[in-house]
Design an enzyme around this catalytic site. Structure first.
Site, mmCIF file in Angstrom:
data_model
loop_
_atom_site.group_PDB
_atom_site.id
_atom_site.type_symbol
_atom_site.label_atom_id
_atom_site.label_comp_id
_atom_site.label_asym_id
_atom_site.label_seq_id
_atom_site.Cartn_x
_atom_site.Cartn_y
_atom_site.Cartn_z
ATOM 1 N N ARG A 39 39.941 39.427 39.128
ATOM 2 C CA ARG A 39 39.045 40.376 38.414
ATOM 3 C C ARG A 39 39.674 41.494 37.847
ATOM 4 O O ARG A 39 40.735 41.911 37.715
ATOM 5 C CB ARG A 39 38.072 40.796 39.573
ATOM 6 C CG ARG A 39 37.213 39.934 40.297
ATOM 7 C CD ARG A 39 36.361 40.783 41.274
ATOM 8 N NE ARG A 39 37.117 41.436 42.308
ATOM 9 C CZ ARG A 39 37.401 42.762 42.452
ATOM 10 N NH1 ARG A 39 36.686 43.586 41.318
ATOM 11 N NH2 ARG A 39 37.903 43.149 43.499
ATOM 12 N N LYS A 94 30.822 37.162 40.988
ATOM 13 C CA LYS A 94 30.794 38.622 41.638
ATOM 14 C C LYS A 94 29.751 39.362 40.627
ATOM 15 O O LYS A 94 29.196 40.496 41.005
ATOM 16 C CB LYS A 94 32.079 39.300 41.393
ATOM 17 C CG LYS A 94 33.048 38.708 42.513
ATOM 18 C CD LYS A 94 32.398 38.962 43.905
ATOM 19 C CE LYS A 94 33.547 38.613 44.932
ATOM 20 N NZ LYS A 94 32.888 38.528 46.349
ATOM 21 N N SER A 104 38.376 40.768 49.562
ATOM 22 C CA SER A 104 39.207 39.234 49.614
ATOM 23 C C SER A 104 40.444 39.368 50.247
ATOM 24 O O SER A 104 41.104 40.305 50.189
ATOM 25 C CB SER A 104 39.439 39.285 48.040
ATOM 26 O OG SER A 104 40.191 38.291 47.570
ATOM 27 N N LYS A 116 37.534 36.182 55.497
ATOM 28 C CA LYS A 116 36.195 36.006 55.823
ATOM 29 C C LYS A 116 35.871 34.294 55.783
ATOM 30 O O LYS A 116 35.093 33.719 56.748
ATOM 31 C CB LYS A 116 35.146 36.749 54.590
ATOM 32 C CG LYS A 116 35.302 38.067 54.697
ATOM 33 C CD LYS A 116 34.107 38.694 53.717
ATOM 34 C CE LYS A 116 34.172 37.888 52.453
ATOM 35 N NZ LYS A 116 35.430 38.254 51.547
ATOM 36 N N THR A 117 36.471 33.789 54.645
ATOM 37 C CA THR A 117 36.157 32.369 54.364
ATOM 38 C C THR A 117 36.896 31.557 55.459
ATOM 39 O O THR A 117 36.045 30.870 56.049
ATOM 40 C CB THR A 117 36.441 31.724 53.091
ATOM 41 O OG1 THR A 117 35.939 32.604 52.112
ATOM 42 C CG2 THR A 117 36.134 30.295 52.953
#
Length: 528
Positions: free
Chosen positions: A55, A197, A234, A238-239
């Protein structure tokens, strides 16, 4: 809600070769035909994004106008830009795209709960970006498409580069959000994560106005209907940690918590691929197949087999795939109210406990703090972990003041008696460069115990520096791993490093001077 201003969008829709809602197969054909990407051995598409592999937060702006001026928390995260600057670039981008031989449009939704979903459309210069959008957002049924009216539009033109001196941007790259025109304008970057995002940022503005807490978290549900949330930036896991073979996945990154319960904002997953293996993360590994998009993953030239350990292009390698590629999911992606809330942090200092149970006040303190170590590749210029505090574990995507989201979370914790834990997936045995990353098997064991309620009555010991209650025993985890100090060879170095981090917490929390005294006092015990 009013539908998006359509004058300029209409010009694009009248483009002779605007491909609307192409199937996965049709998009794959386009991608290969125009050499936008390569076909991998798994059937997924691999694309590269050039010099921007993460990003670009310095290039993201919100148009400051009469619609949002009094609501947005303006500052370093939510940078204001004048309406005339947006309008000028908007016109330029539309004129640029009108000259393209082919364009691609996806129509779908953000939000699995039909009571709160946002109809969106994404217009892309690249077919692979359109495939990405199709896999990440919610695809409508044929019946839903008949009545689909977009209320927000993303226009993505990666090959259009701004001239900062003329266009008023920070660089050639720009991500501009206009809540008045209900348009997101993206240019100068091929990194597909900006598309995902930007819509999350939009939802973070719109949902709280409807009494829905928008959250940067993953979520899953157990066999008995117990719901768990996993907050974290990130790279914190989490994933990975929400993809549990014994629990059904609600979603991996973005959710809303309404009076009805939790719902996924997306229709797919955007998983980090670095060091991915079938042994460690079988659900994610096997989800990457036909129709999926691999971003910046290195391939074997001959076999086209992905090398997930190769960081030549970036450490921020990604895979985008639909939720349907995972076997045990909740469909539709809605569930009840959370029983357990996990705050994930990847602490590069190696001093935070691997798991600790939080009081409500501690939960609010750590939610507002949002501490983690920013990992390499997630943003341009980040090459090694950096200590960072991101309010609500998602500050880059929060248009409103963090206190608004924190207030809503506190109310819901009280209302639904949710248990909250802080879990460190970062370093143990020393700081980054000395210690090692916490074993995934240990973290899974700790989270399993938390979800099963085993830690609610477990004997704890209080960390002398951070004031956190650490369980003395967790099945499947060596007892000494639970106490960071015991994992360090150099005890003096541990003390100095831990105290340094505690002071960083206190310094960061000064910006929340309106927080109540009980919340302020819930931070680290060490004051310096």
């Amino acid at each position: 809600m009013k539908t998006v201003e359509r004058s300029l969008i209409k010009e694009l829709n009248e483009h002779n070769n605007m491909h609307i809602n192409l199937s996965v197969a049709q998009l794959v054909e386009k991608i290969l035909r125009y050499q936008e990407g390569s076909l991998t051995s798994t059937g997924a598409i691999r694309a590269t994004t050039g010099k921007y592999t993460g990003r670009s937060p310095e290039d993201k702006f919100i148009v400051k106008d009469e619609v949002c001026a009094d609501f947005v928390d303006w500052g370093k995260v939510n940078r204001p830009i004048e309406e005339k600057v947006f309008d000028n670039l908007y016109r330029k981008v539309i004129d640029y795209l009108k000259e393209k031989d082919e364009l691609y449009q996806f129509q779908g939704f953000a939000g699995a709960d039909k009571n709160y979903r946002l109809p969106i459309q994404v217009i892309n210069e690249y077919a692979w970006h359109n495939l990405f959008s199709r896999q990440l957002f919610i695809t409508p049924t044929d019946e839903e498409l008949e009545n689909h009216q977009a209320e927000f539009t993303v226009v993505s033109a990666p090959n259009f580069k701004a001239d900062p001196a003329v266009d008023g941007t920070n660089s050639e790259t720009f991500i501009l959000i206009s809540f008045k025109k209900r348009v997101v304008l993206i240019g100068g970057t091929e990194y597909a994560g900006e598309i995902k995002k930007s819509i999350f940022s939009v939802m973070n503005y719109l949902l709280p106005k409807r009494d829905v807490l928008s959250m940067h978290c993953s979520a899953n549900v157990g066999l008995e209907g117990d719901v768990a949330l996993f907050f974290g930036l990130s790279g914190t896991g989490k994933t990975t940690l929400s993809a549990d073979p014994y629990r059904r996945l609600i979603g991996d990154d973005e959710h809303g918590w309404s009076p009805n319960g939790v719902f996924n904002i997306e229709g797919g997953c955007y998983a980090k691929c670095i060091n991915l293996s079938e042994e460690k993360e079988p659900q994610i590994f096997n989800a990457i197949r036909y129709g999926s998009v691999l971003e910046n993953v290195v391939l074997n030239e001959k076999s086209r087999i992905p090398d997930y350990d190769d960081t030549t292009l970036t450490e921020n390698t990604r895979a985008a795939y639909p939720l349907e590629n995972i076997d045990n999911i909740v469909s539709p992606s809605v569930a009840g109210h959370p029983n357990t809330i996990i705050f994930l942090t990847a602490d590069a200092s190696g001093t935070l406990p691997p798991i600790s149970k939080l009081t409500k006040e501690q939960a609010m303190y750590h939610f507002l703090s949002g501490y983690t170590s920013k990992l390499a590749g997630t943003e341009r210029g980040v090459t090694e972990p950096q200590a960072t505090f991101s309010a609500c574990f998602g500050s880059p995507f929060l248009p409103l003041a963090p206190a608004k989201y924190a207030e809503m979370l506190g109310e819901k914790i009280d209302m639904y008696n949710s248990n909250v834990f802080l879990v460190n997936t970062g370093w143990t045995g020393g700081s980054y460069g000395v210690g090692n990353r916490m074993k995934l098997s240990y973290t899974r064991a700790m989270i399993h115990s938390a979800l099963e309620g085993e830690l609610n009555s477990m004997e704890t010991v209080k960390d002398e520096i951070f004031g956190l209650e650490i369980p003395m025993h967790v099945p499947g985890v060596p007892d000494e791993v639970l106490i960071p100090k015991k994992t360090w060879n150099d005890q003096t170095a541990y003390e100095e490093t831990a105290k340094s981090l505690a002071l960083k917490f206190h310094e960061n929390f000064k910006k929340f001077n309106n927080a109540s005294d009980p919340i302020k006092e819930a931070g680290p015990v060490y004051q310096g």
